[in-house]
Scaffold this active site. Structure first.
Site, PDB file in Angstrom:
ATOM      1  N   CYS A  54     -14.699  -3.550   1.021  1.00  0.00           N
ATOM      2  CA  CYS A  54     -13.446  -4.135   0.721  1.00  0.00           C
ATOM      3  C   CYS A  54     -12.893  -5.135   0.520  1.00  0.00           C
ATOM      4  O   CYS A  54     -13.664  -6.378  -0.792  1.00  0.00           O
ATOM      5  CB  CYS A  54     -12.607  -4.437   2.337  1.00  0.00           C
ATOM      6  SG  CYS A  54     -13.468  -6.204   2.891  1.00  0.00           S
TER       7      CYS A  54
ATOM      8  N   CYS B 201     -14.814  -9.024   7.294  1.00  0.00           N
ATOM      9  CA  CYS B 201     -14.907  -8.926   8.042  1.00  0.00           C
ATOM     10  C   CYS B 201     -15.257  -7.985   9.052  1.00  0.00           C
ATOM     11  O   CYS B 201     -15.175  -6.244   8.597  1.00  0.00           O
ATOM     12  CB  CYS B 201     -13.554  -9.867   8.885  1.00  0.00           C
ATOM     13  SG  CYS B 201     -11.854  -7.970   8.761  1.00  0.00           S
TER      14      CYS B 201
ATOM     15  N   LYS C 156      -5.309   7.298  11.790  1.00  0.00           N
ATOM     16  CA  LYS C 156      -5.938   7.252  10.663  1.00  0.00           C
ATOM     17  C   LYS C 156      -5.886   9.176  10.728  1.00  0.00           C
ATOM     18  O   LYS C 156      -6.703   9.312  11.663  1.00  0.00           O
ATOM     19  CB  LYS C 156      -7.055   6.528   9.996  1.00  0.00           C
ATOM     20  CG  LYS C 156      -6.378   5.129  10.050  1.00  0.00           C
ATOM     21  CD  LYS C 156      -7.769   4.769   9.381  1.00  0.00           C
ATOM     22  CE  LYS C 156      -6.971   3.036   9.033  1.00  0.00           C
ATOM     23  NZ  LYS C 156      -8.463   2.122   8.503  1.00  0.00           N
TER      24      LYS C 156
ATOM     25  N   ARG D 142       0.734  -1.498   0.053  1.00  0.00           N
ATOM     26  CA  ARG D 142      -0.023   0.117  -0.140  1.00  0.00           C
ATOM     27  C   ARG D 142       0.731   1.204  -0.346  1.00  0.00           C
ATOM     28  O   ARG D 142       2.104   1.031   0.985  1.00  0.00           O
ATOM     29  CB  ARG D 142      -0.468  -0.506   1.084  1.00  0.00           C
ATOM     30  CG  ARG D 142      -2.201   0.945   1.088  1.00  0.00           C
ATOM     31  CD  ARG D 142      -3.056   0.831   2.912  1.00  0.00           C
ATOM     32  NE  ARG D 142      -3.611  -0.112   2.453  1.00  0.00           N
ATOM     33  CZ  ARG D 142      -3.583  -1.262   3.622  1.00  0.00           C
ATOM     34  NH1 ARG D 142      -3.289  -0.685   4.976  1.00  0.00           N
ATOM     35  NH2 ARG D 142      -4.538  -1.908   3.794  1.00  0.00           N
TER      36      ARG D 142
ATOM     37  N   CYS E 262      -6.756 -11.914   1.917  1.00  0.00           N
ATOM     38  CA  CYS E 262      -6.976 -10.857   3.104  1.00  0.00           C
ATOM     39  C   CYS E 262      -6.879 -12.145   3.954  1.00  0.00           C
ATOM     40  O   CYS E 262      -8.580 -12.796   4.030  1.00  0.00           O
ATOM     41  CB  CYS E 262      -7.983  -9.898   3.204  1.00  0.00           C
ATOM     42  SG  CYS E 262      -7.880  -9.054   4.811  1.00  0.00           S
TER      43      CYS E 262
ATOM     44  N   ARG F  18      -1.319   6.210   9.362  1.00  0.00           N
ATOM     45  CA  ARG F  18      -1.310   6.246   7.893  1.00  0.00           C
ATOM     46  C   ARG F  18      -1.522   6.991   6.845  1.00  0.00           C
ATOM     47  O   ARG F  18      -1.297   8.415   7.026  1.00  0.00           O
ATOM     48  CB  ARG F  18      -1.573   5.346   7.536  1.00  0.00           C
ATOM     49  CG  ARG F  18      -2.106   3.542   8.718  1.00  0.00           C
ATOM     50  CD  ARG F  18      -2.790   2.493   8.558  1.00  0.00           C
ATOM     51  NE  ARG F  18      -1.757   2.013   9.589  1.00  0.00           N
ATOM     52  CZ  ARG F  18      -2.612   0.442   9.155  1.00  0.00           C
ATOM     53  NH1 ARG F  18      -3.812  -0.500   8.252  1.00  0.00           N
ATOM     54  NH2 ARG F  18      -2.419  -0.543  10.257  1.00  0.00           N
TER      55      ARG F  18
ATOM     56  N   LYS G 120      -2.872   1.531  15.337  1.00  0.00           N
ATOM     57  CA  LYS G 120      -2.724   2.296  13.769  1.00  0.00           C
ATOM     58  C   LYS G 120      -3.295   3.624  14.273  1.00  0.00           C
ATOM     59  O   LYS G 120      -4.450   3.320  15.053  1.00  0.00           O
ATOM     60  CB  LYS G 120      -3.853   1.708  12.514  1.00  0.00           C
ATOM     61  CG  LYS G 120      -5.195   1.242  13.080  1.00  0.00           C
ATOM     62  CD  LYS G 120      -5.174   0.609  11.747  1.00  0.00           C
ATOM     63  CE  LYS G 120      -7.245   0.060  12.151  1.00  0.00           C
ATOM     64  NZ  LYS G 120      -6.954  -0.901  10.752  1.00  0.00           N
TER      65      LYS G 120
ATOM     66  N   CYS H  60     -12.524  -1.944   6.813  1.00  0.00           N
ATOM     67  CA  CYS H  60     -11.530  -1.469   6.402  1.00  0.00           C
ATOM     68  C   CYS H  60     -12.015  -0.872   5.228  1.00  0.00           C
ATOM     69  O   CYS H  60     -12.257   0.568   4.616  1.00  0.00           O
ATOM     70  CB  CYS H  60     -10.847  -2.782   4.628  1.00  0.00           C
ATOM     71  SG  CYS H  60      -9.398  -2.929   6.134  1.00  0.00           S
TER      72      CYS H  60
END
Length: 571
Positions: free
Chosen positions: A435, A480, A217, A81, A441, A151, A215, A484
């Site tokens: 996603c 899931c 964002k 990514r 994944c 990110r 993470k 995302c």
């Protein structure tokens, strides 16, 4: 509430915390693993560290059982990514990105993500270093695209208010650049820079040796658009303008989509409004939010380690007071702005500078040559002649931006020739995303990208049956609950539970300022469609003037409104 950490210091930290501490600032043994040809994978520890460098290790789950029977290791590959602040890239960069996809990945495709960047799938380990070096030649990188760091910073790609967009975009770049990790590990491992001896005192002034607990964002929104879903981010900046000039931001913090099935202590959440800040204080407040999260965040339980839980556990007022203390500036009352549509403006739009912008719908964000639709070739041909830039959107589409009047016909001709333009799409399809999910994944429990187009066709048929196909519904699907594609902020959210089975969520509003709530659990397509058929019939018969579907499901009591995620999402 107290502003002290809620977790006793004596508790055993999450395994990733020890891994980061021992990694020598994200080096680990990645370089050694890269040179090991006997396996296509990295060690377990390095699989976590390579995320900070922009990679995820994956394998083809469609082939997993077959290869196991053949006594072969899984067909390992990697997803890269990139870091592309605000989603803006030059045509030269696009051509470089395209060349890499064709020559160095097994998928031979580019996928536009829900965070305004691109990612590659199907990269063999032997090509990782080559890809990083090739991207570097185009002034692109993947550092901090994944991992426990800030990110890719999103920014509204608004092609109309060109001046305001340009100002907001510059701040998105500043936020991205200022919050990059300082470690030289990326350059040493992938670009063969000379190894630099570092000291723990000065390597990571913001992150420290263990980086963030999870993470992080960030997004910059330009009202009235909310295409970046600003409230779903850990930290958001909502542009405030006067006479068309950017003067500051309303700061929001504490959003995040991930949760875990069956664990009520986890939940998605939308960010809180904290107030207005002046432009000159933007970077200071961003750093303060990140360092409070660094110092207060949960390093024992990674499932409770995002900033949203830090704010819930310590309290809004304590968190706000700590930010003001660290910056040395108090928040001003938030400015009144209108947050509206989360969709993209498809087709041609004229900007204020008398140039033109063409937004192209890309199904699932997948740019690949398909029978009758050679999309990748088309984008390549456009990049060869286009004099402006490309802008990836958070809805997985692409804008051909800055087209002169004299060049419109040529650009449109190429777009139509290669199937990038001319397809009629419904308002609902144009507002909906999914996603990647299966087969790559590792977290996916059900299909998303591969199944979503057919699913949307069935929804469109139901809308047409009930006579409101012209009204948009925001629908999102993930394989899931990690979120995302931001499913918990969708009017209709489908979250994978098992192969062919999804949890159905309803009740988010169209603007993205209220979450949805679980309506039906672990159901298959037939039951989903039957439920939507009934609700669509009621919607047409009972809706109020200008009422959106998400608001309707709350008003009639199909689901309760989620006003406080910690209290309402599971309650």
């Amino acid at each position: 509430m107290s502003d002290k950490k809620t977790e006793p210091k004596s508790e055993k930290l999450a395994a990733n915390e020890y891994l980061k501490t021992d990694s020598n600032y994200l080096r680990g043994t990645i370089k050694q693993g890269l040179g090991t040809a006997v396996t296509g994978s990295f060690s377990d520890g390095d699989q976590q560290l390579i995320k900070f460098h922009g990679f995820y290790q994956q394998d083809d789950r469609d082939l997993r059982n077959e290869r196991k029977e053949q006594k072969l290791e899984p067909l390992y590959s990697f997803m890269l990514r990139a870091r592309v602040p605000g989603g803006v890239c030059t045509t030269r960069q696009w051509l470089g990105v395209d060349k890499i996809a064709c020559e160095l990945t097994s998928s031979n495709s580019i996928r536009l993500t829900t965070r305004q960047t691109f990612q590659y799938h199907g990269i063999p380990k032997r090509h990782l270093k080559t890809i990083i070096r090739d991207l570097d030649r185009e002034a692109l990188d993947s550092i901090a695209a994944c991992g426990d760091v800030n990110r890719n910073v999103m920014c509204n790609p608004n092609p109309v208010e060109s001046k305001l967009h340009a100002q907001a975009y510059e701040w998105a770049k500043k936020l991205s650049d200022n919050m990059l990790p300082h470690t030289k590990a990326y350059a040493e491992i992938w670009l063969d820079d000379e190894k630099i001896m570092t000291t723990k005192e000065d390597v990571e002034p913001v992150y420290g040796e263990t980086y963030l607990p999870r993470k992080f964002k960030m997004a910059v929104a330009v009202p009235p658009d909310n295409d970046v879903d600003v409230y779903t981010n850990d930290l958001g900046f909502i542009a405030v303008a006067e006479a068309g000039e950017l003067v500051g931001f309303n700061l929001v913090a504490g959003g995040g989509m991930g949760s875990t099935h069956g664990e009520v202590e986890t939940f998605p959440r939308l960010a809180d409004d904290f107030g207005y800040i002046k432009l000159e204080d933007t970077l200071k407040f961003a750093e303060a939010v990140m360092t409070v999260q660094r110092d207060w965040g949960n390093r024992v339980n990674r499932k409770r380690a995002r900033l949203k839980y830090t704010i819930v556990d310590h309290g809004y007022e304590a968190f706000k007071a700590e930010l003001e203390k660290r910056v040395g500036v108090a928040f001003e009352p938030k400015r009144n702005v209108v947050i509206g549509d989360r969709g993209d403006r498809y087709g041609w739009i004229k900007g204020v500078a008398n140039d033109w912008h063409l937004t192209l719908f890309i199904e699932g964000g997948r740019i690949k040559d398909l029978p009758g639709e050679p999309l990748q070739t088309g984008m390549r041909e456009i990049a060869k002649v286009h004099k402006g830039d490309f802008r990836m959107t958070s809805n997985q589409n692409v804008i051909i931006a800055g087209v002169d009047e004299a060049d419109k016909a040529e650009i449109e001709g190429l777009a139509r020739k290669y199937g990038l333009m001319g397809r009629l799409i419904s308002e609902t399809r144009g507002h909906s995303i999914a996603c990647v999910a299966l087969p790559t994944c590792a977290l996916a429990m059900a299909e998303a990208e591969r199944y979503f187009p057919d699913f949307l066709s069935k929804v469109e048929n139901l809308q047409d049956k009930h006579g409101f196909l012209d009204q948009a519904i925001v629908i999102r699907m993930t394989g899931c609950p990690n979120g995302c594609a931001r499913p918990f902020a969708a009017e209709i959210g489908l979250v994978g539970k098992a192969p062919g089975r999804y949890n159905l969520y309803l009740g988010a509003n169209f603007e993205g300022t209220r979450l949805n709530k679980l309506h039906k659990e672990n159901i298959q397509e037939a039951e989903i469609m039957a439920e939507l058929d009934t609700l669509f019939g009621r919607f047409v018969a009972e809706k109020e003037v200008d009422e959106t579907f998400g608001n309707f499901t709350v008003r009639i009591g199909v689901v309760k409104a989620v006003n406080d995620a910690a209290r309402d999402f599971h309650g």
